[in-house]
Design a protein around this motif. Structure first.
Motif, short mmCIF file in Angstrom:
data_model
loop_
_atom_site.label_atom_id
_atom_site.label_comp_id
_atom_site.label_asym_id
_atom_site.label_seq_id
_atom_site.Cartn_x
_atom_site.Cartn_y
_atom_site.Cartn_z
N TRP A 459 -35.79 -34.71 42.55
CA TRP A 459 -35.20 -35.88 41.86
C TRP A 459 -36.10 -37.09 42.01
O TRP A 459 -36.70 -37.28 43.04
CB TRP A 459 -33.82 -36.20 42.45
CG TRP A 459 -32.73 -35.22 42.09
CD1 TRP A 459 -32.19 -34.30 42.91
CD2 TRP A 459 -32.07 -35.09 40.84
NE1 TRP A 459 -31.22 -33.56 42.27
CE2 TRP A 459 -31.13 -34.04 40.98
CE3 TRP A 459 -32.18 -35.72 39.60
CZ2 TRP A 459 -30.29 -33.63 39.95
CZ3 TRP A 459 -31.35 -35.32 38.58
CH2 TRP A 459 -30.42 -34.28 38.75
N VAL A 460 -36.15 -37.87 40.96
CA VAL A 460 -36.82 -39.19 41.06
C VAL A 460 -35.87 -40.24 40.50
O VAL A 460 -35.07 -39.95 39.60
CB VAL A 460 -38.17 -39.24 40.30
CG1 VAL A 460 -39.23 -38.42 40.98
CG2 VAL A 460 -38.00 -38.83 38.85
N LYS A 461 -35.96 -41.41 41.10
CA LYS A 461 -35.02 -42.47 40.70
C LYS A 461 -35.33 -42.93 39.26
O LYS A 461 -34.43 -43.16 38.47
CB LYS A 461 -35.13 -43.64 41.69
CG LYS A 461 -34.06 -44.69 41.54
CD LYS A 461 -32.70 -44.18 41.98
CE LYS A 461 -31.60 -45.17 41.61
NZ LYS A 461 -30.32 -44.49 41.51
N LYS A 462 -36.59 -43.08 38.99
CA LYS A 462 -37.01 -43.60 37.67
C LYS A 462 -38.14 -42.76 37.12
O LYS A 462 -38.98 -42.26 37.88
CB LYS A 462 -37.53 -45.05 37.79
CG LYS A 462 -36.46 -46.08 38.03
CD LYS A 462 -37.13 -47.42 38.21
CE LYS A 462 -36.11 -48.48 38.61
NZ LYS A 462 -36.76 -49.76 38.96
N ILE A 463 -38.15 -42.66 35.80
CA ILE A 463 -39.35 -42.08 35.18
C ILE A 463 -40.32 -43.24 35.04
O ILE A 463 -40.09 -44.18 34.27
CB ILE A 463 -39.05 -41.47 33.79
CG1 ILE A 463 -38.00 -40.38 33.91
CG2 ILE A 463 -40.32 -40.93 33.17
CD1 ILE A 463 -37.58 -39.78 32.58
N GLN A 464 -41.34 -43.19 35.85
CA GLN A 464 -42.27 -44.32 35.85
C GLN A 464 -43.66 -43.85 35.50
O GLN A 464 -44.03 -42.71 35.79
CB GLN A 464 -42.28 -44.98 37.23
CG GLN A 464 -41.07 -45.84 37.45
CD GLN A 464 -41.07 -46.45 38.84
OE1 GLN A 464 -41.54 -45.83 39.77
NE2 GLN A 464 -40.52 -47.63 38.97
N SER B 55 -30.22 -40.22 38.07
CA SER B 55 -31.54 -39.83 38.54
C SER B 55 -32.21 -38.89 37.53
O SER B 55 -31.55 -38.43 36.60
CB SER B 55 -31.38 -39.14 39.89
OG SER B 55 -32.60 -39.16 40.56
N HIS B 56 -33.49 -38.63 37.79
CA HIS B 56 -34.23 -37.80 36.82
C HIS B 56 -34.94 -36.65 37.53
O HIS B 56 -35.37 -36.78 38.68
CB HIS B 56 -35.29 -38.62 36.11
CG HIS B 56 -34.75 -39.79 35.38
ND1 HIS B 56 -34.34 -39.73 34.08
CD2 HIS B 56 -34.53 -41.08 35.79
CE1 HIS B 56 -33.90 -40.92 33.70
NE2 HIS B 56 -34.01 -41.75 34.73
N SER B 57 -35.00 -35.54 36.81
CA SER B 57 -35.85 -34.44 37.29
C SER B 57 -36.39 -33.69 36.07
O SER B 57 -35.77 -33.72 34.99
CB SER B 57 -35.08 -33.49 38.20
OG SER B 57 -34.36 -32.56 37.44
N ILE B 268 -40.23 -43.64 28.45
CA ILE B 268 -40.06 -44.37 29.72
C ILE B 268 -39.20 -45.58 29.39
O ILE B 268 -39.65 -46.50 28.69
CB ILE B 268 -41.44 -44.81 30.29
CG1 ILE B 268 -42.30 -43.59 30.56
CG2 ILE B 268 -41.26 -45.63 31.55
CD1 ILE B 268 -43.75 -43.91 30.79
#
Lengths: 609, 272
Positions: A459-464, B55-57, B268
């Motif tokens: 998991w990542v908080k933001k797509i950066q 959240s993202h994955s 983004i």
């Protein structure tokens, strides 16, 4: 005084009355004269002339001043101008008022003899009258006429040399349909005041066809007939159209400034003169000498079936853009004809469809001189569509032509090109049933392709879109090379200040001097540099304040003070001795190789302790 | 001491919150997988979207893209494949799926030429490192030659070469940075979920607003770059009904016009 005044007034009145009476009477008489009997006379003035002179044909109408209507008859032997000069007059003859209209026609004879203008009708108002017949006698030319004629001919010849056309034809005879490149040159004498060329040269006669004339090439100061000319040249392609012996003539017109005529109707050159007395423009026709060209028919013997009228010297080539295609895909075949000949009249070679290929009409393109179309490359582009799969052969294109120099027919066949035609995909009819099947088959690959992941992964908080530049660690690490650079600068500057750099500079300069001395075999310079180098290096090594002031003995003392071996000291002493000998005694005690000595010195200096 | 204590509490609290958030995202993800397995694709999409809000994955966006593909919403599908690839650029399966989605959407995938490959965002770090190495090593050698070598020739030759090589590296880095900037403003067009659009195309208008004439049409799934305004931010305009419109152009620059905010998705998201 008073009487004189009245007398003067009275005289003026009398003058006025008399003038009034005169004009009234004149007008009455003119009106009266108009109603008189009409009469017509005709005559030549003079009635007899020599052939080189002109006469005037006069028609006088008495009793009317109305404009007559009629057609002057044509006489073969006479050239009669169409625009007559008219003159109207009114007069009293023996107290009888009379009016008349005089018409004068300029007449130029063509041949000698008696020439009669026959009686012809002339309509005046409502009446029609006959103009009486009139005869002009044309005599043979006299001596003066002959002199004038010679002068005119000379003038014509001069005029011909002032501006003329030359046509250059490279061949003495042509074949029917053959194209040759020629050149039309218009020569204009530099003294001839030509303001412009009115039109490009035109061809007279239908036996030849001519390509379009483009812009001329201009050449100045060309000498001919001992005169300077400006030459305008047009390259042309001349094609013989009809067999036989024909003449070809070219003509053009140029605009020339000429002096104003003296017989201006107003007696002044400023009237009807565009240049206000300095001259006016006139059109001058220029014609080339007739050139006779024989046009031969093409020989019938040995004429190939595929001959379509190509005449010249050619070479051919064929190219295929693809050697492997799927069934139904088009292939392009380029057939190129290169050389000299009648490209403008050349049809495409016959290349017809067969069981293997469907062949479309070709596209044309020409590379070369587009105006003359005599030399260059003609390209025909055929589109071939293969009709059957397999390893096929594109058939050869047959092209035949007639060579006018060798006077023979030639056949040029292109090579056959192999072509692999793949079967391709079969076309499926889109019926409803098939659509159903298609839908079913469509759903299968999507489920197969897009597998669902059962675990979420990282998991990542933001797509950066973070990069190294956004990382503080990256910038922190830059401190390391920065400090290195700073340290280097600091050390370098300090080193410069201590003078070590000066020592190194001197050392390298002396080394360089020694090498140069070896190269030029200059022993004196070599030993001088050696002595200086020994002083510098030994003195600096033992931290002497002024190494350059050290003598050989002082150097030996310094060496002995250190931990040097005796052999090293003795060898250095020896070198110093030789150097001193060269410097002061200029004697050469021992000759040895400077190169080996240089290496020896380098080794010795490294051993100094 | 109290300050240290409160700081410790704050850090602990934020960690717990983060873990809770991740836990919730996990739960939503698994629920979505179950819904998908049960054949309820709409429910699965909703759950994935809720999870993506937290959240993202790469797997989440990949699954979401797959679902949209199955529902033949190729614009959304391409958008989420692009997001997934941004998180996991080395996943070849995602690349293959994205190309297939492009094919189904009647679009050609972005051209993979030399510039797009070696000066792409993925190569930015590489070029930055090369640039930094060339810069510092060159500078060190330069000062060494300046202070420690007596001859000036090597110094001049080296300086010329160093400037040349560094300029080239800098240029490459700049190209990558330009692509990075464009990626930050890249959006994927898709059909709005509410609107009844029969034409299956999205209009780029001459001016912001639905009543304005259409400048050009694009297909769902096409990439657009949002134009920058004079102040360096994305050029947008809010009209009376509250809709925000953005000025966008296609990646090749041939199509340009105003697009409504619900007609595209950010790869983004600038607001997240």
């Amino acid at each position: 005084m008073k009487n004189t005044y009245f007398f003067h007034i009275g005289l003026q009145k009398v003058k006025f009355i008399l003038t009034f009476v005169f004009f009234s009477t004149f007008l009455c008489s003119v009106c009266h004269a108009q109603g008189q009997n009409l009469r017509i006379e005709s005559s030549f003035q003079p009635p007899s002339i020599t052939i080189s002179n002109n006469s005037v044909y006069k028609v006088i109408i008495y009793g009317s001043q109305e404009n007559p209507q009629g057609a002057l008859p044509q006489v073969d032997a006479l050239i009669i101008s169409n625009s007559p000069q008219t003159f109207r007059s009114a007069s009293f003859i023996n107290g009888v008022p009379s009016v008349r209209l005089e018409m004068s026609f300029q007449v130029k004879p063509k041949k000698m003899g008696k020439h009669t203008i026959p009686s012809w009708p002339l309509k005046i108002g409502s009446k029609t009258l006959q103009v009486p017949a009139c005869t002009l006698e044309v005599l043979s030319p006299n001596q003066q006429d002959k002199i004038r004629q010679v002068a005119e001919e000379k003038q014509k010849a001069d005029l011909k040399q002032a501006c003329f056309i030359e046509f250059t034809n490279p061949r003495s005879f042509l074949f029917e349909g053959e194209t040759v490149s020629g050149l039309i040159s218009l020569y204009i004498w530099d003294r001839l005041p030509v303001s412009r060329i009115e039109r490009a040269p035109q061809k007279d006669g239908d036996a030849f066809s001519l390509t379009e004339l483009g812009q001329p090439q201009e050449k100045r100061n060309q000498t001919k007939y001992n005169k300077l000319y400006s030459v305008f040249s047009w390259p042309i392609g001349l094609t013989a159209a009809i067999a036989g012996k024909h003449q070809v003539v070219f003509n053009t017109a140029v605009r020339v400034r000429v002096k104003s005529r003296g017989n201006s109707p107003f007696g002044s050159p400023f009237f009807n003169d565009p240049f206000f007395g300095f001259g006016r423009e006139e059109s001058l026709n220029v014609t080339s000498e007739p050139q006779s060209i024989e046009v031969k028919s093409l020989p019938t013997s040995g004429r190939p079936d595929s001959f379509q009228g190509a005449i010249g010297a050619f070479s051919t080539r064929s190219i295929v853009d693809n050697d492997r295609v799927s069934l139904g895909d088009p292939v392009r075949l380029f057939f190129e004809i290169e050389g000299q000949g009648n490209f403008a009249a050349m049809p495409a070679p016959n290349f017809e469809s067969n069981s293997n290929f469907k062949i479309g009409p070709p596209a044309f393109s020409f590379e070369g001189n587009e105006l003359t179309k005599h030399q260059g490359k003609q390209r025909f582009e055929y589109i071939l569509t293969p009709l059957t799969p397999g390893l096929l052969k594109i058939p050869a294109v047959s092209f035949s032509y007639f060579d006018p120099v060798k006077e023979k027919y030639f056949i040029s066949n292109s090579q056959e090109h192999p072509l692999r035609v793949d079967p391709g995909e079969t076309w499926i009819d889109t019926t409803n049933e098939d659509n159903q099947v298609e839908k079913e088959t469509f759903s299968i690959p999507t489920t197969d392709l897009f597998q669902t992941e059962n675990e979420p992964g990282e998991w990542v908080k933001k797509i950066q879109n973070k990069t190294l530049l956004d990382s503080p660690a990256f910038w922190a690490t830059q401190c390391i090379p920065f400090l290195c650079v700073c340290g280097l600068i600091f050390y370098g500057r300090k080193r410069k200040r201590t003078g070590r750099d000066i020592f190194r500079q001197k050392q390298s300069a002396l080394k360089k001097q020694m090498k140069e001395a070896i190269e030029y075999k200059d022993s004196t310079l070599f030993y001088r540099a050696t002595r200086e180098r020994l002083r510098l290096e030994i003195g600096t090594f033992y931290k002497h304040t002024n190494p350059s002031s050290l003598s050989s003995n002082e150097l030996t003392t310094l060496l002995k003070r250190g931990l040097n071996e005796d052999s090293v000291i003795s060898q250095i002493q020896e070198i110093l001795h030789i150097s001193d000998s060269y410097e002061f005694a200029e004697t050469e005690n021992e000759r040895q190789s400077l190169d080996s000595l240089f290496r020896k010195i380098n080794n010795l200096l490294k051993k100094i302790r | 001491m109290k300050l240290l204590q409160s700081l410790l509490y704050f850090l602990l609290g934020s960690m717990i919150l983060k873990l809770q958030c991740l836990g919730q995202a996990d739960r939503l993800f698994y629920d979505a997988v179950r819904s998908e397995a049960a054949g309820d694709l709409d429910q699965a999409i909703n759950l994935y979207l809720k999870a993506s809000a937290l959240s993202h994955s790469a797997n989440l966006h990949g699954n979401l893209a797959n679902l949209y593909f199955k529902k033949e919403q190729f614009g959304h599908s391409i958008l989420h494949f692009r997001k997934a690839l941004l998180l996991n650029p080395r996943d070849t399966e995602l690349v293959a799926n994205l190309n297939f989605a492009y094919e189904m959407a009647n679009l050609s995938p972005p051209l993979q030429n030399f510039t797009n490959t070696y000066f792409s965002v993925n190569f930015l770090s590489f070029w930055i490192i090369i640039c930094v190495i060339v810069f510092w090593v060159g500078l060190l050698i330069l000062f060494y030659l300046l202070f420690f070598k007596t001859s000036r020739k090597p110094f001049l030759y080296f300086t010329t070469c160093w400037i040349l090589v560094f300029s080239m590296c800098f240029f490459a880095t700049n190209l990558c940075l330009k692509q990075k900037s464009e990626l930050g403003r890249e959006v994927i067009s898709h059909l709005p979920s509410i609107e009844n659009n029969h034409s299956n195309t999205i209009s780029l208008r001459r001016f912001a607003g639905e009543s304005n004439s259409v400048n050009t049409n694009i297909l769902p799934g096409e990439s657009l770059i949002i134009q920058l305004g004079n102040n360096g931010t994305n050029k947008s305009h809010q009209i009376a009904n509250g809709n925000t419109w953005y000025l966008a152009r296609s990646t090749n620059g041939k199509k340009k016009g105003w697009i409504r905010e619900d007609e595209f998705g950010w790869i983004i998201d600038p607001n997240s």
